[in-house]
Design a protein around this motif. Structure first.
Motif, PDB file in Angstrom:
ATOM      1  N   PHE A 120       0.839  -1.191   0.000  1.00 54.43           N
ATOM      2  CA  PHE A 120       0.000   0.000   0.000  1.00 54.43           C
ATOM      3  C   PHE A 120       0.876   1.243   0.000  1.00 54.43           C
ATOM      4  O   PHE A 120       2.055   1.207   0.313  1.00 54.43           O
ATOM      5  CB  PHE A 120      -0.949   0.022   1.206  1.00 54.43           C
ATOM      6  CG  PHE A 120      -0.297   0.430   2.502  1.00 54.43           C
ATOM      7  CD1 PHE A 120      -0.273   1.759   2.906  1.00 54.43           C
ATOM      8  CD2 PHE A 120       0.304  -0.516   3.320  1.00 54.43           C
ATOM      9  CE1 PHE A 120       0.339   2.134   4.098  1.00 54.43           C
ATOM     10  CE2 PHE A 120       0.906  -0.151   4.512  1.00 54.43           C
ATOM     11  CZ  PHE A 120       0.925   1.174   4.903  1.00 54.43           C
ATOM     12  N   VAL A 121       0.244   2.344  -0.363  1.00 51.23           N
ATOM     13  CA  VAL A 121       0.854   3.667  -0.229  1.00 51.23           C
ATOM     14  C   VAL A 121      -0.238   4.604   0.265  1.00 51.23           C
ATOM     15  O   VAL A 121      -1.402   4.480  -0.127  1.00 51.23           O
ATOM     16  CB  VAL A 121       1.469   4.177  -1.559  1.00 51.23           C
ATOM     17  CG1 VAL A 121       0.419   4.368  -2.635  1.00 51.23           C
ATOM     18  CG2 VAL A 121       2.261   5.468  -1.340  1.00 51.23           C
ATOM     19  N   GLY A 122       0.139   5.505   1.172  1.00 50.06           N
ATOM     20  CA  GLY A 122      -0.774   6.527   1.661  1.00 50.06           C
ATOM     21  C   GLY A 122      -0.244   7.898   1.280  1.00 50.06           C
ATOM     22  O   GLY A 122       0.975   8.093   1.226  1.00 50.06           O
ATOM     23  N   ALA A 123      -1.144   8.826   1.009  1.00 52.73           N
ATOM     24  CA  ALA A 123      -0.710  10.168   0.619  1.00 52.73           C
ATOM     25  C   ALA A 123      -1.717  11.216   1.073  1.00 52.73           C
ATOM     26  O   ALA A 123      -2.903  10.922   1.239  1.00 52.73           O
ATOM     27  CB  ALA A 123      -0.535  10.252  -0.895  1.00 52.73           C
ATOM     28  N   TRP A 124      -1.195  12.409   1.283  1.00 52.80           N
ATOM     29  CA  TRP A 124      -2.006  13.599   1.533  1.00 52.80           C
ATOM     30  C   TRP A 124      -1.779  14.551   0.376  1.00 52.80           C
ATOM     31  O   TRP A 124      -0.636  14.793  -0.022  1.00 52.80           O
ATOM     32  CB  TRP A 124      -1.567  14.315   2.803  1.00 52.80           C
ATOM     33  CG  TRP A 124      -1.786  13.594   4.087  1.00 52.80           C
ATOM     34  CD1 TRP A 124      -2.598  12.528   4.343  1.00 52.80           C
ATOM     35  CD2 TRP A 124      -1.161  13.922   5.335  1.00 52.80           C
ATOM     36  NE1 TRP A 124      -2.515  12.169   5.657  1.00 52.80           N
ATOM     37  CE2 TRP A 124      -1.636  13.009   6.293  1.00 52.80           C
ATOM     38  CE3 TRP A 124      -0.249  14.889   5.733  1.00 52.80           C
ATOM     39  CZ2 TRP A 124      -1.233  13.041   7.622  1.00 52.80           C
ATOM     40  CZ3 TRP A 124       0.150  14.920   7.046  1.00 52.80           C
ATOM     41  CH2 TRP A 124      -0.344  14.000   7.986  1.00 52.80           C
ATOM     42  N   PHE A 125      -2.839  15.114  -0.167  1.00 51.65           N
ATOM     43  CA  PHE A 125      -2.746  16.148  -1.191  1.00 51.65           C
ATOM     44  C   PHE A 125      -3.260  17.433  -0.557  1.00 51.65           C
ATOM     45  O   PHE A 125      -4.464  17.587  -0.343  1.00 51.65           O
ATOM     46  CB  PHE A 125      -3.591  15.792  -2.416  1.00 51.65           C
ATOM     47  CG  PHE A 125      -2.956  14.788  -3.339  1.00 51.65           C
ATOM     48  CD1 PHE A 125      -2.102  13.793  -2.876  1.00 51.65           C
ATOM     49  CD2 PHE A 125      -3.219  14.834  -4.691  1.00 51.65           C
ATOM     50  CE1 PHE A 125      -1.518  12.874  -3.742  1.00 51.65           C
ATOM     51  CE2 PHE A 125      -2.651  13.921  -5.573  1.00 51.65           C
ATOM     52  CZ  PHE A 125      -1.802  12.939  -5.100  1.00 51.65           C
ATOM     53  N   VAL A 126      -2.337  18.335  -0.236  1.00 51.35           N
ATOM     54  CA  VAL A 126      -2.681  19.583   0.437  1.00 51.35           C
ATOM     55  C   VAL A 126      -2.059  20.745  -0.332  1.00 51.35           C
ATOM     56  O   VAL A 126      -0.862  20.724  -0.628  1.00 51.35           O
ATOM     57  CB  VAL A 126      -2.193  19.578   1.903  1.00 51.35           C
ATOM     58  CG1 VAL A 126      -2.547  20.885   2.594  1.00 51.35           C
ATOM     59  CG2 VAL A 126      -2.779  18.393   2.666  1.00 51.35           C
TER      60      VAL A 126
END
Length: 188
Positions: free
Chosen positions: A98-104
């Motif tokens: 898996f990969v987790g990301a935040w787009f801010v």
């Protein structure tokens, strides 16, 4: 003038949708499967609440039984953080990576990436990172960032190969052992 009004109307509608629709609902994966060299296929999807236990299992297998992000944190990210999303790969019902990301604002930040040991060196990390980069481009981000342990030379090599540049050193970044982190940046 009519064409301009039409164009502006479409842009405003897109902006409204983009602003209020959570990133996990906006992301469109390039494919819903990943093919391994031995002709097996892994299912790929944007994670939802049903995948929380799978993400935790991947962490346990990768981090000697530990979960850097506990169940509450992962569930909160998926359920409530409109700027966060996870991509998860399964083979049949077995969670693989898996990969987790935040787009801010204009930055896509990778929060965590992991592949279970039996599937390392099969291109899954590269694939997941490329999906994040693709999604960041689609969302008009200006860069993708992440932190990596200074001792994790294998991961640093992967990131460098993909075009990430070394950034600043973050002293005692990791809570449990106070190891330093290296910030890495991919300019879009």
């Amino acid at each position: 003038m009519k064409n301009f009004k039409s164009w502006l109307s479409k842009k405003l509608e897109y902006s409204k949708t983009r602003t209020f629709l959570p990133i996990a609902n906006r992301i469109k994966l390039e494919k819903t499967f990943y093919s391994l060299s031995d002709e097996r296929f892994l299912n790929v999807k944007i994670a939802d609440e049903h995948d929380v236990d799978s993400i935790l299992e991947i962490q346990r297998l990768c981090y000697n039984g530990h979960t850097p992000w506990d169940r509450i944190a992962v569930l909160h990210e998926i359920r409530y953080n409109k700027n966060a999303f996870y991509i998860i790969l399964h083979e049949d019902n077995q969670p693989i990576a898996f990969v987790g990301a935040w787009f801010v604002a204009s930055e896509a930040h990778i929060t965590n990436i992991a592949t279970i040991p039996n599937y390392e060196r099969k291109g899954l990390g590269t694939y997941l990172l490329k999906e994040i980069i693709h999604s960041a481009l689609e969302e008009n981000m200006s860069k993708v960032t992440l932190e990596v342990r200074v001792s994790n030379h294998v991961a640093q090599s992967l990131y460098t190969t993909l075009g990430f540049q070394k950034g600043r050193l973050k002293k005692e970044y990791y809570a449990k052992d106070h190891e330093d982190a290296l910030e890495m940046i991919y300019i879009l």
